[in-house]
Design a protein around this motif. Structure first.
Motif: not given
Length: 286
Positions: A261-286
């Motif tokens: 999840r994310g928040q995006i601020f301008n340099r004045s400290g205003q919250l201008v946008a928010s984000t969210a994402q789910e992603g596939l993470i397949r890891y076959n390592g040790e």
């Protein structure tokens, strides 16, 4: 205007075939699959071109199939509703007769109301950090030759990561990331350009936040990562050609899926946008 910036603006404009049908070129960035942010940015651009006197306040989308970066993408916009205050558009992105992305975008008239926001984190400004591109170039000898040109090429968006690490030999860390972002050149005043370019940008490196506690590089050959969905909420006006702070955290990873999840601020400290994402993470390592 810088060629890479002009190319991205042009990429997100689309060709209008009919009232609700658009075609977008694909950006070849060295991989056979289309960058997810490109499809999100183009989908938002297509939807917004069918709406008048209203601004996008949220979008939600699902990545259904990988796109082919060598082929154009068709965008079909459905007018779901035009109410007195809100409008809703449904967008599908298609290649070879199959849907690769499904998106809904909601629009709202200008309206005053209650106002509050989360506080901006206290982190040093962008002038205190190197660009991510300069780090890639400094470690170019560690990048596989077949993709070295991709990682070290000029970019339309500059990224400066506060928690800088060697991107190819990361160490386990907290699942939180602060990244300053901006266009490398001044942009036209058109709000749609700034909104679609931000939509393009928010997919970059977002789900990587879920890898931070595990110290796994995004370039690990045993790792398969892909965005599954993406959401953006636009809270306030912003300019992408001035520095924005993208704050991302990953509260969970399980069942081969990571959530960010994310928040995006301008340099004045205003919250201008928010984000969210789910992603596939397949890891076959040790």
């Amino acid at each position: 205007m810088n060629n890479v910036v002009h190319h991205l603006i042009d990429l997100l404009k689309l060709e209008r075939v009919s009232e609700h049908h658009f075609v977008g070129r694909s950006q070849d960035i060295g991989f056979p699959k289309v960058f997810g942010g490109q499809v999100v940015g183009q989908g938002l651009s297509a939807a917004t071109q069918t709406v008048e006197n209203r601004h996008p306040h949220s979008l939600h989308c699902y990545f259904l199939r990988p796109g082919d970066s060598s082929q154009p993408i068709e965008y079909h916009v459905e007018v779901v509703r035009d109410g007195r205050s809100f409008s809703l558009r449904r967008v599908t992105a298609n290649q070879f007769g199959k849907c690769i992305l499904a998106m809904t975008v909601s629009y709202h008239i200008e309206e005053m109301g209650l106002d509050h926001q989360a506080a901006m984190p206290n982190v040093p400004g962008p002038e205190c950090f190197q660009s991510e591109l300069s780090l890639y170039r400094a470690h170019a000898n560690e990048i596989p030759e077949k993709v070295r040109g991709l990682f070290t090429a000029d970019r339309p968006i500059e990224y400066r990561v506060v928690e800088n690490q060697n991107p190819f030999r990361p160490r386990p860390d907290m699942p939180r990331r602060h990244m300053w972002i901006r266009s490398v050149e001044a942009l036209p005043k058109d709000p749609l350009i700034h909104q679609s370019m931000l939509a393009y940008t928010t997919d970059y490196g977002f789900i990587q936040t879920a890898l931070l506690p595990h110290g796994i590089s995004i370039n690990n050959p045993n790792l398969n990562v892909a965005s599954l969905d993406h959401a953006i909420w636009f809270h306030r006006d912003f300019c992408l050609d001035d520095w924005l702070l993208y704050v991302a955290d990953s509260p969970s990873a399980s069942h081969s899926r990571g959530f960010a999840r994310g928040q995006i601020f301008n340099r004045s400290g205003q919250l201008v946008a928010s984000t969210a994402q789910e992603g596939l993470i397949r890891y076959n390592g040790e």
